[in-house]
Scaffold this motif. Structure first.
Motif, PDB file in Angstrom:
ATOM      1  N   GLN A 313     -76.075  -6.543  -4.193  1.00 47.12           N
ATOM      2  CA  GLN A 313     -75.276  -5.872  -3.174  1.00 47.12           C
ATOM      3  C   GLN A 313     -74.329  -6.856  -2.487  1.00 47.12           C
ATOM      4  OE1 GLN A 313     -77.936  -3.801  -0.542  1.00 47.12           O
ATOM      5  NE2 GLN A 313     -78.967  -2.719  -2.198  1.00 47.12           N
ATOM      6  N   PHE A 314     -74.854  -8.041  -2.190  1.00 43.81           N
ATOM      7  CA  PHE A 314     -74.035  -9.081  -1.562  1.00 43.81           C
ATOM      8  C   PHE A 314     -72.858  -9.448  -2.457  1.00 43.81           C
ATOM      9  CE2 PHE A 314     -73.066 -13.532  -0.585  1.00 43.81           C
ATOM     10  CZ  PHE A 314     -72.913 -13.468   0.795  1.00 43.81           C
ATOM     11  N   ASN A 315     -73.126  -9.659  -3.734  1.00 39.77           N
ATOM     12  CA  ASN A 315     -72.081 -10.008  -4.681  1.00 39.77           C
ATOM     13  C   ASN A 315     -71.055  -8.887  -4.823  1.00 39.77           C
ATOM     14  OD1 ASN A 315     -70.997 -11.857  -6.701  1.00 39.77           O
ATOM     15  ND2 ASN A 315     -71.640 -10.346  -8.206  1.00 39.77           N
ATOM     16  N   GLY A 316     -71.525  -7.642  -4.780  1.00 36.86           N
ATOM     17  CA  GLY A 316     -70.621  -6.509  -4.924  1.00 36.86           C
ATOM     18  C   GLY A 316     -69.696  -6.312  -3.745  1.00 36.86           C
ATOM     19  N   LEU A 317     -70.014  -6.925  -2.607  1.00 36.88           N
ATOM     20  CA  LEU A 317     -69.164  -6.793  -1.424  1.00 36.88           C
ATOM     21  C   LEU A 317     -68.041  -7.834  -1.386  1.00 36.88           C
ATOM     22  CD1 LEU A 317     -71.854  -6.207   1.357  1.00 36.88           C
ATOM     23  CD2 LEU A 317     -70.238  -4.519   0.461  1.00 36.88           C
ATOM     24  N   MET A 318     -68.192  -8.920  -2.144  1.00 35.27           N
ATOM     25  CA  MET A 318     -67.276 -10.038  -2.010  1.00 35.27           C
ATOM     26  C   MET A 318     -65.826  -9.675  -2.346  1.00 35.27           C
ATOM     27  SD  MET A 318     -68.968 -12.622  -0.790  1.00 35.27           S
ATOM     28  CE  MET A 318     -69.753 -11.336   0.207  1.00 35.27           C
ATOM     29  N   GLU A 319     -65.604  -9.013  -3.463  1.00 35.30           N
ATOM     30  CA  GLU A 319     -64.223  -8.717  -3.871  1.00 35.30           C
ATOM     31  C   GLU A 319     -63.540  -7.720  -2.940  1.00 35.30           C
ATOM     32  OE1 GLU A 319     -61.807  -7.440  -7.888  1.00 35.30           O
ATOM     33  OE2 GLU A 319     -63.496  -8.834  -7.990  1.00 35.30           O
ATOM     34  N   PRO A 320     -64.183  -6.605  -2.552  1.00 36.89           N
ATOM     35  CA  PRO A 320     -63.518  -5.720  -1.592  1.00 36.89           C
ATOM     36  C   PRO A 320     -63.189  -6.422  -0.272  1.00 36.89           C
ATOM     37  CG  PRO A 320     -65.369  -4.599  -2.611  1.00 36.89           C
ATOM     38  CD  PRO A 320     -65.454  -6.033  -3.035  1.00 36.89           C
ATOM     39  N   LEU A 321     -64.115  -7.229   0.246  1.00 27.95           N
ATOM     40  CA  LEU A 321     -63.853  -7.927   1.504  1.00 27.95           C
ATOM     41  C   LEU A 321     -62.733  -8.948   1.344  1.00 27.95           C
ATOM     42  CD1 LEU A 321     -67.491  -8.520   2.824  1.00 27.95           C
ATOM     43  CD2 LEU A 321     -65.805  -6.891   3.691  1.00 27.95           C
ATOM     44  N   HIS A 322     -62.616  -9.549   0.175  1.00 27.24           N
ATOM     45  CA  HIS A 322     -61.580 -10.566  -0.048  1.00 27.24           C
ATOM     46  C   HIS A 322     -60.200  -9.948  -0.210  1.00 27.24           C
ATOM     47  CE1 HIS A 322     -60.201 -14.588  -1.131  1.00 27.24           C
ATOM     48  NE2 HIS A 322     -59.502 -14.041  -2.115  1.00 27.24           N
ATOM     49  N   PHE A 323     -60.109  -8.837  -0.942  1.00 24.53           N
ATOM     50  CA  PHE A 323     -58.800  -8.257  -1.257  1.00 24.53           C
ATOM     51  C   PHE A 323     -58.417  -7.087  -0.355  1.00 24.53           C
ATOM     52  CE2 PHE A 323     -59.856 -10.356  -5.301  1.00 24.53           C
ATOM     53  CZ  PHE A 323     -58.686 -11.062  -5.516  1.00 24.53           C
ATOM     54  N   GLY A 324     -59.321  -6.596   0.464  1.00 24.91           N
ATOM     55  CA  GLY A 324     -58.985  -5.541   1.410  1.00 24.91           C
ATOM     56  C   GLY A 324     -58.612  -4.221   0.771  1.00 24.91           C
ATOM     57  N   ASP A 325     -59.235  -3.911  -0.386  1.00 22.46           N
ATOM     58  CA  ASP A 325     -58.881  -2.667  -1.087  1.00 22.46           C
ATOM     59  C   ASP A 325     -59.864  -1.541  -0.789  1.00 22.46           C
ATOM     60  OD1 ASP A 325     -61.061  -3.687  -2.383  1.00 22.46           O
ATOM     61  OD2 ASP A 325     -60.181  -3.706  -4.384  1.00 22.46           O
ATOM     62  N   TYR A 326     -60.575  -1.633   0.319  1.00 26.13           N
ATOM     63  CA  TYR A 326     -61.575  -0.612   0.662  1.00 26.13           C
ATOM     64  C   TYR A 326     -61.098   0.331   1.759  1.00 26.13           C
ATOM     65  CZ  TYR A 326     -62.496  -4.091   4.314  1.00 26.13           C
ATOM     66  OH  TYR A 326     -62.363  -4.986   5.339  1.00 26.13           O
ATOM     67  N   GLY A 327     -59.871   0.158   2.229  1.00 23.81           N
ATOM     68  CA  GLY A 327     -59.336   1.015   3.274  1.00 23.81           C
ATOM     69  C   GLY A 327     -57.983   1.555   2.892  1.00 23.81           C
ATOM     70  N   GLY A 328     -57.304   2.109   3.854  1.00 26.12           N
ATOM     71  CA  GLY A 328     -55.993   2.698   3.614  1.00 26.12           C
ATOM     72  C   GLY A 328     -54.867   1.703   3.835  1.00 26.12           C
ATOM     73  N   LEU A 329     -53.691   2.237   4.050  1.00 22.89           N
ATOM     74  CA  LEU A 329     -52.486   1.426   4.156  1.00 22.89           C
ATOM     75  C   LEU A 329     -52.502   0.533   5.394  1.00 22.89           C
ATOM     76  CD1 LEU A 329     -49.840   0.945   2.649  1.00 22.89           C
ATOM     77  CD2 LEU A 329     -48.773   2.699   4.087  1.00 22.89           C
ATOM     78  N   VAL A 330     -53.066   1.043   6.490  1.00 20.58           N
ATOM     79  CA  VAL A 330     -53.111   0.247   7.723  1.00 20.58           C
ATOM     80  C   VAL A 330     -53.929  -1.027   7.508  1.00 20.58           C
ATOM     81  CG1 VAL A 330     -53.915   0.193  10.112  1.00 20.58           C
ATOM     82  CG2 VAL A 330     -52.775   2.237   9.230  1.00 20.58           C
ATOM     83  N   LEU A 331     -55.085  -0.893   6.853  1.00 20.27           N
ATOM     84  CA  LEU A 331     -55.920  -2.060   6.581  1.00 20.27           C
ATOM     85  C   LEU A 331     -55.197  -3.043   5.672  1.00 20.27           C
ATOM     86  CD1 LEU A 331     -58.723  -3.368   6.963  1.00 20.27           C
ATOM     87  CD2 LEU A 331     -59.402  -2.266   4.825  1.00 20.27           C
ATOM     88  N   LYS A 332     -54.457  -2.540   4.684  1.00 23.65           N
ATOM     89  CA  LYS A 332     -53.715  -3.430   3.795  1.00 23.65           C
ATOM     90  C   LYS A 332     -52.674  -4.224   4.562  1.00 23.65           C
ATOM     91  CE  LYS A 332     -54.209  -0.896  -0.557  1.00 23.65           C
ATOM     92  NZ  LYS A 332     -53.499  -0.290  -1.706  1.00 23.65           N
ATOM     93  N   TRP A 333     -51.990  -3.571   5.503  1.00 25.36           N
ATOM     94  CA  TRP A 333     -50.990  -4.292   6.289  1.00 25.36           C
ATOM     95  C   TRP A 333     -51.650  -5.349   7.171  1.00 25.36           C
ATOM     96  CZ3 TRP A 333     -46.150  -5.092   5.594  1.00 25.36           C
ATOM     97  CH2 TRP A 333     -45.358  -4.154   4.924  1.00 25.36           C
ATOM     98  N   LEU A 334     -52.836  -5.053   7.707  1.00 27.70           N
ATOM     99  CA  LEU A 334     -53.550  -6.045   8.504  1.00 27.70           C
ATOM    100  C   LEU A 334     -53.929  -7.248   7.649  1.00 27.70           C
ATOM    101  CD1 LEU A 334     -55.886  -3.833  10.737  1.00 27.70           C
ATOM    102  CD2 LEU A 334     -53.989  -5.268  11.500  1.00 27.70           C
ATOM    103  N   TYR A 335     -54.449  -6.986   6.455  1.00 31.51           N
ATOM    104  CA  TYR A 335     -54.793  -8.073   5.540  1.00 31.51           C
ATOM    105  C   TYR A 335     -53.552  -8.890   5.179  1.00 31.51           C
ATOM    106  CZ  TYR A 335     -59.730  -7.705   4.209  1.00 31.51           C
ATOM    107  OH  TYR A 335     -61.095  -7.772   4.201  1.00 31.51           O
ATOM    108  N   PHE A 336     -52.439  -8.199   4.965  1.00 39.17           N
ATOM    109  CA  PHE A 336     -51.208  -8.900   4.592  1.00 39.17           C
ATOM    110  C   PHE A 336     -50.712  -9.795   5.722  1.00 39.17           C
ATOM    111  CE2 PHE A 336     -46.543  -8.984   4.787  1.00 39.17           C
ATOM    112  CZ  PHE A 336     -46.265  -9.657   3.611  1.00 39.17           C
ATOM    113  N   LEU A 337     -50.629  -9.231   6.926  1.00 36.92           N
ATOM    114  CA  LEU A 337     -50.055  -9.980   8.043  1.00 36.92           C
ATOM    115  C   LEU A 337     -50.957 -11.143   8.452  1.00 36.92           C
ATOM    116  CD1 LEU A 337     -48.736  -6.997  10.200  1.00 36.92           C
ATOM    117  CD2 LEU A 337     -47.385  -8.603   8.830  1.00 36.92           C
ATOM    118  N   ILE A 338     -52.258 -10.881   8.590  1.00 38.83           N
ATOM    119  CA  ILE A 338     -53.171 -11.973   8.964  1.00 38.83           C
ATOM    120  C   ILE A 338     -53.352 -12.921   7.781  1.00 38.83           C
ATOM    121  CG2 ILE A 338     -55.425 -12.545   9.929  1.00 38.83           C
ATOM    122  CD1 ILE A 338     -55.624  -9.735  11.004  1.00 38.83           C
TER     123      ILE A 338
END
Length: 370
Positions: A313-338
């Motif tokens: 489970q821990f390993n399965g969380l790493m890629e979504p948390l790293h790339f921010g592909d688990y939310g919508g467009l707002v989350l993507k913009w937050l990941y991009f800007l920060i």
């Protein structure tokens, strides 16, 4: 106090030289990582023929796509497929022709599976390859850069212990070096949690597979899924029916309730004993390491993080948390800007080091003339 001061001096030297040695690569990694959050959107923007396609709630199945593919490209060998999603309104098939070893990326309509043709641009994939592999090496190189980034964050926080008091103070009217130094420290603290998350997950994704392979080699671990294969052998084979990826996909969703298929892998799809794999996520969960594989219609491998224990489970969380592909467009913009901030930190840190070095050289030169 003297020991503490000495520790800070050593940390400062290590922080500076680690930043200098890895600064350019960290800039490339962090910049491309921020951009790759929009990988699907970039690929869609770079391919006008795909932007005109309609979004459909229920895409055509992979069988329809493969049938159109065989008709359009006789003799082609498909290797994998990606399912249409909320951003990309098309199937993508990765395949090779017998007389051409280069892999092709072919788009197909989501509504009926008709082939559109080869994808003209893979700009989003370009940034992903740059971020994950730096184009020239294995992923563990990027993993080590994640370790370096983690050290730079922690050592920088320790070195600038008074930064919390000065967090809201940027000396704009001072010299460019002083203003840049204040901004460098402030941005590092304001985005501290995000930077630690990105550094840790990046290091994990790059280095964990290396340690897993080393452990398996030393411990003589059996290949994953052998127990599942033994259990699956007891199930009646469904290969008596005509080979169908659609049918196997339905079976995968039955074998693993909640499965959201993102992609399909194919091996010898023109044979009844073909191996077909499905990977994706699970409804309501972030795990990205969910997968199943069938050979000759029988389930031979399965990874359900819900029943695999903590480390899966821990390993399965790493890629979504790293790339921010688990939310919508707002989350993507937050990941991009920060996500752009560590790239700027690596650049500003290098410039500050060069400026300090010039000041020291001028100071020594002035002292020699006295």
């Amino acid at each position: 106090m003297a020991a503490s001061r000495r520790t800070v001096v050593i940390l400062y030297a290590l922080h500076s030289w680690t930043g200098i040695v890895t600064g350019l690569l960290l800039f490339v990694i962090c910049f491309s990582g921020a951009v790759v959050v929009f990988k699907n959107e970039i690929d869609l923007w770079a391919n006008p023929s795909l932007r005109a396609l309609p979004q459909v709630a229920a895409p055509a199945g992979p069988d329809a796509v493969l049938a159109h593919l065989a008709q359009r490209y006789p003799g082609i060998k498909p290797e994998s497929m990606t399912v249409p999603n909320e951003v990309t309104p098309a199937w993508f098939v990765f395949a090779r022709m017998p007389d051409n070893p280069q892999r092709m990326k072919i788009a197909a309509r989501a509504d009926n599976g008709e082939i559109i043709g080869e994808v003209d641009s893979e700009l989003g994939q370009f940034f992903r390859m740059l971020h994950v592999f730096l184009f020239f090496g294995p992923r563990w190189i990027v993993g080590f850069l994640g370790v370096a980034m983690f050290f730079l964050i922690v050592s920088g926080f320790v070195i600038h212990r008074k930064i919390i008091k000065e967090l809201f103070t940027v000396r704009w009217r001072k010299s460019l070096r002083v203003t840049g130094s204040d901004l460098h420290k402030s941005v590092g603290v304001w985005a501290l949690g995000f930077h630690l998350l990105i550094a840790f997950t990046g290091a994990w994704l790059g280095l964990a597979p290396v340690f897993e392979r080393a452990y398996a080699h030393v411990a003589g671990a059996s290949t994953a899924g052998s127990a599942m294969a033994a259990v699956a052998a007891e199930r009646p084979s469904s290969s008596a029916a005509p080979f169908s990826v659609d049918r196997l996909m339905a079976q995968a969703k039955e074998d693993m309730p909640g499965l959201r298929v993102k992609g399909v892998t194919l091996r010898n799809p023109d044979r009844d004993d073909a191996e077909v794999g499905f990977y994706g996520g699970l409804d309501g969960l972030l795990f990205n390491n969910t997968n199943l594989a069938y050979r000759g219609g029988q389930l031979v491998r399965s990874n359900d993080p819900r029943v695999k224990g903590f480390w899966s489970q821990f390993n399965g969380l790493m890629e979504p948390l790293h790339f921010g592909d688990y939310g919508g467009l707002v989350l993507k913009w937050l990941y991009f800007l920060i996500g752009m901030s560590p790239a700027l930190l690596s650049l500003s840190g290098t410039l500050l080091w060069i400026e300090r070095r010039k000041l020291r050289q001028r100071s020594r030169s002035g002292g020699q003339h006295v």
